[in-house]
Design a protein around this motif. Structure first.
Motif, short mmCIF file in Angstrom:
data_model
loop_
_atom_site.label_atom_id
_atom_site.label_comp_id
_atom_site.label_asym_id
_atom_site.label_seq_id
_atom_site.Cartn_x
_atom_site.Cartn_y
_atom_site.Cartn_z
N GLU A 209 0.82 -1.20 0.00
CA GLU A 209 0.00 0.00 0.00
C GLU A 209 0.86 1.26 0.00
O GLU A 209 0.43 2.31 -0.45
CB GLU A 209 -0.92 0.00 1.23
CG GLU A 209 -1.98 -1.09 1.23
CD GLU A 209 -3.05 -0.86 0.18
OE1 GLU A 209 -3.16 0.28 -0.31
OE2 GLU A 209 -3.76 -1.81 -0.16
N GLU A 210 2.09 1.16 0.52
CA GLU A 210 2.94 2.34 0.64
C GLU A 210 3.89 2.51 -0.54
O GLU A 210 4.57 3.52 -0.64
CB GLU A 210 3.75 2.24 1.94
CG GLU A 210 2.88 2.19 3.19
CD GLU A 210 3.71 2.04 4.44
OE1 GLU A 210 4.91 1.73 4.32
OE2 GLU A 210 3.18 2.25 5.53
N LEU A 211 3.96 1.52 -1.40
CA LEU A 211 4.86 1.57 -2.54
C LEU A 211 4.05 1.80 -3.81
O LEU A 211 3.05 1.13 -4.05
CB LEU A 211 5.66 0.26 -2.65
CG LEU A 211 6.54 -0.06 -1.45
CD1 LEU A 211 7.20 -1.41 -1.62
CD2 LEU A 211 7.58 1.03 -1.23
N ARG A 212 4.50 2.74 -4.62
CA ARG A 212 3.73 3.17 -5.78
C ARG A 212 4.28 2.58 -7.07
O ARG A 212 5.49 2.40 -7.22
CB ARG A 212 3.75 4.70 -5.87
CG ARG A 212 3.26 5.39 -4.61
CD ARG A 212 3.54 6.88 -4.63
NE ARG A 212 4.97 7.15 -4.70
CZ ARG A 212 5.50 8.38 -4.64
NH1 ARG A 212 4.72 9.42 -4.52
NH2 ARG A 212 6.81 8.55 -4.72
N LEU A 213 3.37 2.34 -7.98
CA LEU A 213 3.75 1.90 -9.32
C LEU A 213 4.06 3.11 -10.18
O LEU A 213 3.50 4.20 -9.98
CB LEU A 213 2.61 1.11 -9.97
CG LEU A 213 2.36 -0.30 -9.45
CD1 LEU A 213 1.04 -0.82 -10.01
CD2 LEU A 213 3.49 -1.23 -9.83
N CYS A 214 4.92 2.92 -11.17
CA CYS A 214 5.14 3.97 -12.16
C CYS A 214 3.82 4.21 -12.89
O CYS A 214 3.13 3.26 -13.29
CB CYS A 214 6.22 3.53 -13.15
SG CYS A 214 6.55 4.73 -14.46
N SER A 215 3.44 5.47 -13.04
CA SER A 215 2.14 5.80 -13.62
C SER A 215 2.08 5.57 -15.13
O SER A 215 0.99 5.61 -15.70
CB SER A 215 1.80 7.27 -13.32
OG SER A 215 1.61 7.45 -11.93
N HIS A 216 3.23 5.36 -15.75
CA HIS A 216 3.20 5.02 -17.18
C HIS A 216 2.64 3.61 -17.30
O HIS A 216 3.22 2.64 -16.81
CB HIS A 216 4.61 5.09 -17.76
CG HIS A 216 4.69 4.74 -19.20
ND1 HIS A 216 3.68 5.01 -20.10
CD2 HIS A 216 5.67 4.12 -19.92
CE1 HIS A 216 4.03 4.58 -21.30
NE2 HIS A 216 5.23 4.04 -21.21
N ALA A 217 1.49 3.49 -17.96
CA ALA A 217 0.74 2.23 -17.95
C ALA A 217 1.50 1.05 -18.52
O ALA A 217 1.20 -0.10 -18.21
CB ALA A 217 -0.57 2.42 -18.72
N ARG A 218 2.52 1.31 -19.35
CA ARG A 218 3.25 0.22 -19.98
C ARG A 218 4.59 -0.08 -19.32
O ARG A 218 5.40 -0.81 -19.86
CB ARG A 218 3.49 0.55 -21.46
CG ARG A 218 2.21 0.75 -22.26
CD ARG A 218 2.52 1.05 -23.71
NE ARG A 218 1.31 1.33 -24.48
CZ ARG A 218 1.31 1.62 -25.77
NH1 ARG A 218 2.45 1.67 -26.44
NH2 ARG A 218 0.17 1.87 -26.40
N CYS A 219 4.82 0.49 -18.14
CA CYS A 219 6.11 0.30 -17.47
C CYS A 219 6.09 -0.90 -16.53
O CYS A 219 6.77 -1.89 -16.77
CB CYS A 219 6.50 1.57 -16.72
SG CYS A 219 8.03 1.40 -15.76
N GLY A 220 5.33 -0.81 -15.44
CA GLY A 220 5.23 -1.93 -14.51
C GLY A 220 6.20 -1.91 -13.35
O GLY A 220 6.11 -2.74 -12.45
#
Length: 270
Positions: A209-220
């Motif tokens: 919950e505290e770690l964010r994904l890269c907002s670029h949908a194709r990155c991951g």
């Protein structure tokens, strides 16, 4: 005869020459057997497997040390996507703390990957020169590299369309697709995990919950520590592992999603 074929298929020489598509697994079919297959390919010296498994271990399984070691092995063999992956790790200090950031090393790795023809690395290098991040600021040279990257990307897409392909079938795209699917599956399994049923996806030292994904949908890519990724300076709600991802997402999606940007575009600025 079938037994003989199976034995030949498992031979290290065959595994070492397996194509990128052969090791580009999907997250939905991940299993211990799939993991063993990738390990055997990597042990045989297959650079595609070293890169793919390195990305999976580093970002999805939380095995930072073994993931970086596999990426370094692929990079030493001249694997461009692995060089760029290590550059992103060095830019962010991934797997460590803020003090582990090394933009100069990131630029050097990007330059090597760009020289090998890796378009994302070329794009990142252009942004580094424009921003003066890890290299002496040279806006003109940075713009030149960004234009060159855009032209290379357009040529690759056109070529893929002529061949009847989607256009993003390289190692980097396959690893990113796996990670995007992995975190989607992780999110879907959260209720079961919370109920004590366990889950096969996701690992790491900190709460997801505290770690964010890269907002670029194709990155991951996902953060390895809190507040690792940069945020959009306009709205503060989007997070990016690199300047290249930020620029791509702005063109493809975030331009229309950024609330502050829409407010300014509507002429409501002071």
């Amino acid at each position: 005869m079938c037994r003989r074929f199976r034995e030949l298929a498992a031979h290290p020489t065959v595994l070492s020459r397996a194509a990128a598509a052969a090791v580009a697994l999907r997250a939905g079919v991940w299993s211990d057997a799939a993991h063993r297959f990738l390990r055997r390919c990597a042990a045989a010296g297959n650079l595609h497997a070293c890169y793919f498994l390195g990305m999976v271990r580093f970002y999805c399984l939380g095995s930072r040390a073994s993931g970086v070691a596999l990426l370094a092995r692929a990079a030493a063999g001249g694997h461009a996507a692995a060089l760029y992956a290590l550059a992103v790790v060095r830019f962010n200090g991934s797997g460590g703390g803020k003090a582990d950031k090394d933009p100069h090393a990131g630029v050097a790795l990007c330059a090597r990957a760009a020289w090998l023809g890796h378009v994302p690395a070329l794009r990142e290098l252009g942004h580094c020169l424009q921003d003066g991040n890890g290299a002496r600021r040279d806006a003109a040279a940075g713009r030149h590299l960004l234009l060159h990257a855009a032209a290379r990307e357009l040529a690759a897409v056109s070529s893929a369309r002529r061949r009847g392909r989607a256009g993003e079938d390289d190692d980097g795209a396959a690893a990113s697709r796996f990670m995007v699917e992995w975190w989607a599956l992780t999110s879907a399994e959260k209720p079961a995990t919370a109920a004590g049923e366990g889950g096969s996806c996701g690992a790491g030292e900190e709460d997801a919950e505290e770690l964010r994904l890269c907002s670029h949908a194709r990155c991951g890519r996902r953060e390895t520590r809190r507040h690792e990724f940069r945020r959009c300076s306009v709205c503060g709600s989007a997070n990016y592992c690199s300047r290249a991802c930020q620029a791509l997402d702005w063109k493809r999606a975030h331009r229309g999603q950024c609330g502050a940007a829409r407010w300014l575009a509507a002429g409501n600025a002071y």
